[in-house]
Design a protein around this motif. Structure first.
Motif, PDB file in Angstrom:
ATOM      1  N   ASN A   1      23.882  -6.607 -51.120  1.00 26.52           N
ATOM      2  CA  ASN A   1      22.934  -6.638 -50.006  1.00 26.52           C
ATOM      3  C   ASN A   1      23.627  -7.096 -48.721  1.00 26.52           C
ATOM      4  OD1 ASN A   1      20.725  -7.341 -48.201  1.00 26.52           O
ATOM      5  ND2 ASN A   1      19.409  -7.338 -50.003  1.00 26.52           N
ATOM      6  N   ASP A   2      23.314  -6.425 -47.618  1.00 28.58           N
ATOM      7  CA  ASP A   2      23.928  -6.750 -46.325  1.00 28.58           C
ATOM      8  C   ASP A   2      23.746  -8.213 -45.924  1.00 28.58           C
ATOM      9  OD1 ASP A   2      25.497  -4.873 -44.977  1.00 28.58           O
ATOM     10  OD2 ASP A   2      23.758  -3.610 -44.566  1.00 28.58           O
ATOM     11  N   ILE A   3      22.677  -8.849 -46.403  1.00 28.04           N
ATOM     12  CA  ILE A   3      22.430 -10.238 -45.999  1.00 28.04           C
ATOM     13  C   ILE A   3      23.569 -11.157 -46.427  1.00 28.04           C
ATOM     14  CG2 ILE A   3      19.915  -9.994 -45.992  1.00 28.04           C
ATOM     15  CD1 ILE A   3      19.851 -11.434 -48.687  1.00 28.04           C
ATOM     16  N   PHE A   4      24.289 -10.790 -47.485  1.00 27.86           N
ATOM     17  CA  PHE A   4      25.407 -11.614 -47.936  1.00 27.86           C
ATOM     18  C   PHE A   4      26.578 -11.534 -46.954  1.00 27.86           C
ATOM     19  CE2 PHE A   4      22.947 -11.256 -51.767  1.00 27.86           C
ATOM     20  CZ  PHE A   4      23.160 -12.451 -52.430  1.00 27.86           C
ATOM     21  N   TYR A   5      26.708 -10.393 -46.284  1.00 30.48           N
ATOM     22  CA  TYR A   5      27.794 -10.235 -45.313  1.00 30.48           C
ATOM     23  C   TYR A   5      27.393 -10.757 -43.934  1.00 30.48           C
ATOM     24  CZ  TYR A   5      30.060  -7.406 -48.862  1.00 30.48           C
ATOM     25  OH  TYR A   5      30.651  -6.989 -50.031  1.00 30.48           O
ATOM     26  N   GLU A   6      26.096 -10.768 -43.667  1.00 28.08           N
ATOM     27  CA  GLU A   6      25.620 -11.273 -42.379  1.00 28.08           C
ATOM     28  C   GLU A   6      25.622 -12.794 -42.337  1.00 28.08           C
ATOM     29  OE1 GLU A   6      21.811  -9.481 -42.328  1.00 28.08           O
ATOM     30  OE2 GLU A   6      22.553  -7.463 -41.857  1.00 28.08           O
ATOM     31  N   ASN A   7      25.607 -13.418 -43.503  1.00 32.50           N
ATOM     32  CA  ASN A   7      25.575 -14.878 -43.596  1.00 32.50           C
ATOM     33  C   ASN A   7      27.000 -15.434 -43.580  1.00 32.50           C
ATOM     34  OD1 ASN A   7      23.628 -17.205 -44.194  1.00 32.50           O
ATOM     35  ND2 ASN A   7      25.224 -17.516 -45.727  1.00 32.50           N
ATOM     36  N   GLU A   8      27.257 -16.399 -42.725  1.00 27.80           N
ATOM     37  CA  GLU A   8      28.598 -16.979 -42.605  1.00 27.80           C
ATOM     38  C   GLU A   8      28.942 -17.772 -43.869  1.00 27.80           C
ATOM     39  OE1 GLU A   8      32.163 -17.369 -40.666  1.00 27.80           O
ATOM     40  OE2 GLU A   8      30.388 -16.291 -39.944  1.00 27.80           O
ATOM     41  N   PRO A   9      30.022 -17.402 -44.570  1.00 26.93           N
ATOM     42  CA  PRO A   9      30.379 -18.131 -45.791  1.00 26.93           C
ATOM     43  C   PRO A   9      30.948 -19.512 -45.493  1.00 26.93           C
ATOM     44  CG  PRO A   9      32.056 -16.503 -45.282  1.00 26.93           C
ATOM     45  CD  PRO A   9      30.945 -16.288 -44.290  1.00 26.93           C
ATOM     46  N   VAL A  10      30.800 -20.404 -46.458  1.00 28.44           N
ATOM     47  CA  VAL A  10      31.366 -21.749 -46.353  1.00 28.44           C
ATOM     48  C   VAL A  10      32.658 -21.775 -47.162  1.00 28.44           C
ATOM     49  CG1 VAL A  10      31.022 -24.197 -46.860  1.00 28.44           C
ATOM     50  CG2 VAL A  10      29.091 -22.787 -46.104  1.00 28.44           C
TER      51      VAL A  10
ATOM     52  N   LYS B   1      15.181 -16.550 -58.495  1.00 25.49           N
ATOM     53  CA  LYS B   1      15.207 -16.539 -57.034  1.00 25.49           C
ATOM     54  C   LYS B   1      15.602 -15.145 -56.578  1.00 25.49           C
ATOM     55  CE  LYS B   1      16.437 -21.431 -56.556  1.00 25.49           C
ATOM     56  NZ  LYS B   1      15.135 -21.835 -55.993  1.00 25.49           N
ATOM     57  N   ASN B   2      15.009 -14.685 -55.466  1.00 25.17           N
ATOM     58  CA  ASN B   2      15.432 -13.391 -54.951  1.00 25.17           C
ATOM     59  C   ASN B   2      16.769 -13.554 -54.229  1.00 25.17           C
ATOM     60  OD1 ASN B   2      14.942 -14.252 -52.255  1.00 25.17           O
ATOM     61  ND2 ASN B   2      12.814 -13.561 -52.359  1.00 25.17           N
ATOM     62  N   GLN B   3      17.305 -12.452 -53.721  1.00 24.07           N
ATOM     63  CA  GLN B   3      18.654 -12.483 -53.155  1.00 24.07           C
ATOM     64  C   GLN B   3      18.765 -13.446 -51.972  1.00 24.07           C
ATOM     65  OE1 GLN B   3      18.725  -8.183 -52.690  1.00 24.07           O
ATOM     66  NE2 GLN B   3      20.355  -8.011 -54.198  1.00 24.07           N
ATOM     67  N   THR B   4      17.755 -13.463 -51.116  1.00 30.02           N
ATOM     68  CA  THR B   4      17.764 -14.374 -49.966  1.00 30.02           C
ATOM     69  C   THR B   4      17.756 -15.826 -50.423  1.00 30.02           C
ATOM     70  OG1 THR B   4      16.557 -12.736 -48.653  1.00 30.02           O
ATOM     71  CG2 THR B   4      16.574 -14.996 -47.832  1.00 30.02           C
ATOM     72  N   GLU B   5      16.962 -16.112 -51.441  1.00 25.28           N
ATOM     73  CA  GLU B   5      16.861 -17.478 -51.955  1.00 25.28           C
ATOM     74  C   GLU B   5      18.152 -17.919 -52.645  1.00 25.28           C
ATOM     75  OE1 GLU B   5      12.030 -17.472 -52.817  1.00 25.28           O
ATOM     76  OE2 GLU B   5      13.441 -16.757 -54.340  1.00 25.28           O
ATOM     77  N   VAL B   6      18.784 -17.001 -53.378  1.00 26.42           N
ATOM     78  CA  VAL B   6      20.072 -17.321 -54.014  1.00 26.42           C
ATOM     79  C   VAL B   6      21.106 -17.656 -52.950  1.00 26.42           C
ATOM     80  CG1 VAL B   6      22.009 -16.376 -55.337  1.00 26.42           C
ATOM     81  CG2 VAL B   6      19.670 -15.946 -56.091  1.00 26.42           C
TER      82      VAL B   6
END
Length: 392
Positions: A194-203, A277-282
C-alpha cells in the motif's frame, strides 16, 4: 458471446485499457493483508492512472466497495447462493463491460468463473501453494477442504493461458508440475505494498526497548510458537524481548496450544495480543518497533514482509519458499532455518546487541523494498497485459 478487445494492437500509447479486477475483496475498510490487501493496493494504484478504466468484481457478497464505488464500476457475485447464478452474473458483467483484460487475484473460488471464451484475455495471479498449505492444516476437516481447493486449482490452472507468479518459488512449482507450461504466457511480478507505507517517513534510529512484532493470522503454519520459545531462551539469558502480536486466531486448536505454552514458559508479561488492525493501524502501531518476525513454515511471498521492509524494519524470517527472494541474509534482513527457535533467538540477541548493525540492515531493507512500490508493480502488470493482448 465472442470476447474481444477494445484496443488496437498496433500501438498502446495514449490508449485506455479496460480491466476487470476480480477477487475476494474485503468488507468495508477491513483490509488486513494477504490477497485482500493486494486487491486494495492494486485498485488504488490502477485508479491513479489515466490509461486504465477499472471495473471491480468481488467474490465476497458482503463487500460494499465503500472506498471505490464512486470511482469505478463495482459488482459483487455470490458463489454461496448458487454457483450457476454466479457464473451467469459474471457473464452478464463481462458482456456489459466488454473489457480488454480480466484479471483474477488468487485462484479459488474465482477461477470457477473461467470459461473457454475468455481464455485469451483471462489473467490469473497465483498466490498460495495449496498442496503445501494442506499438509500444515491442524484438523482433518481443513485438510479435506484444502484438498478440494487444490484439486480445483490444479484442474483450472492447466487451462489458463496467462499467469502471473508472485515469486520464483511458485513459478518453479508450476513449471515443474505442468506439462503444457511451454504454451502459456507468464510473468514474475511481486505483490504491491500500500502506498501509505511509502508516504510515511520510516524511523531508522530506533530508541525503543527490545520490541518485535508479528502480523498475520495466528495459526500453526505461521509458527508463532517458535517466536515464543525464542523469547523464553533469551529470558533465561536476561534479555527481555517484548512481542506484539497483530492478528487473530484462525485455528482454535492452535489458540489452546499457544495459551498453554505462554503459561508453561511464564512469559505472559512479554507477549501482547493486539487483535486485528488494518494497514493504517499497523503502520501507526509498529512505527517505533524496529524488528518484524515471521517464523512461518510455509509462505509464497508474504506481503507483511514487504510492508515491514518498506518501513525500514529489520525482518527476521524463515529461510523457506519465496522469502529468500526478498531478503539477503545479514544485509537486508535475517533468515533462520525452519523450526529452529534456537537460531531465531541467536539472531534476535545479535540484533539488539548491535544498534549500528540494525541501522544498516534497516536502511538496506528500505532500498530493497522499492520493487514492491505500487507504481512499479502496476507498470509491470500493464506491461504483461500488453503482451497478453498482442498474443491474443
Amino acid at each position: 458471446m465472442v470476447f474481444h478487445t477494445n484496443l488496437k494492437l498496433e500501438g498502446f500509447k495514449n490508449k485506455i485499457m479496460k480491466v476487470v479486477l476480480v477477487g475476494d475483496f474485503p468488507e468495508g475498510d477491513k483490509t488486513y493483508g494477504g490477497v485482500q490487501g493486494v486487491l486494495v493496493n492494486m485498485t488504488n494504484a490502477f485508479l491513479n492512472r489515466d490509461d486504465i478504466k477499472l471495473v471491480l468484481v468481488s467474490t465476497t457478497p458482503a463487500c460494499t466497495f465503500e472506498n471505490f464505488k464512486n470511482r469505478c464500476s463495482v459488482f459483487t457475485i455470490n458463489f454461496r447462493s448458487s454457483f450457476f447464478k454466479a457464473r451467469k452474473d459474471f457473464d452478464f458483467i463481462i458482456e456489459k463491460e466488454n473489457p480488454d483484460i480480466i484479471h483474477l487475484q488468487g485462484v479459488v473460488p474465482g477461477v470457477l468463473l473461467f470459461r473457454r471464451k475468455y481464455e485469451q484475455n483471462f489473467v490469473v495471479t497465483q498466490h498460495a501453494i495449496l498442496g503445501e498449505e494442506r499438509i500444515l492444516q491442524v484438523n482433518k476437516k481443513r485438510k479435506v477442504l484444502f484438498r478440494l481447493k487444490e484439486l480445483t486449482e490444479n484442474f483450472y490452472l492447466k487451462r489458463i493461458k496467462n499467469i502471473v507468479f508472485i515469486s520464483d518459488y511458485n513459478k518453479q512449482i508450476y513449471l515443474r508440475n505442468n506439462k503444457r507450461a511451454h504454451e502459456i504466457n507468464y510473468e514474475l511480478i511481486a505483490n504491491p505494498v500500500n502506498d501509505i507505507f511509502y508516504e510515511n517517513e520510516p524511523v531508522l534510529n530506533y530508541t525503543s526497548s527490545n520490541d518485535v512484532y508479528f502480523v498475520g493470522e495466528i495459526k500453526k503454519r505461521k509458527g508463532l510458537h517458535l517466536l515464543i520459545q525464542a523469547v523464553n531462551l533469551l529470558k533465561i539469558k536476561n534479555l527481555q524481548i517484548k512481542v506484539h502480536v497483530i492478528g487473530g486466531y484462525k485455528e482454535q486448536e492452535y489458540r489452546r496450544e499457544i495459551e498453554a505454552l505462554i503459561k508453561k514458559l511464564k512469559v505472559e508479561d512479554q507477549i501482547f495480543f493486539c487483535g486485528w488492525k488494518n494497514q493504517t493501524e499497523v503502520l501507526e502501531y509498529a512505527k517505533e518497533i524496529p524488528v518484524f518476525v515471521l517464523p512461518s513454515y510455509q509462505e509464497t511471498l508474504p506481503l507483511s514482509i514487504a510492508e515491514a521492509m518498506s518501513q525500514g524494519k529489520a525482518v527476521v524470517a524463515t529461510n523457506i519458499c519465496g522469502i529468500p527472494e526478498m531478503i539477503e541474509h545479514g544485509q537486508s534482513g535475517y533468515l533462520f532455518e525452519k523450526g529452529n527457535f534456537d537460531e531465531l533467538a541467536q539472531i534476535l540477541e545479535e540484533i539488539f546487541s548491535n544498534p549500528e548493525r540494525l541501522r544498516k540492515v534497516s536502511a538496506n531493507a528500505l532500498v530493497r523494498s522499492e520493487k514492491y512500490r505500487p507504481m512499479n508493480v502496476i507498470e509491470n502488470t500493464i506491461g504483461f497485459y500488453k503482451k497478453v493482448l498482442e498474443k491474443g
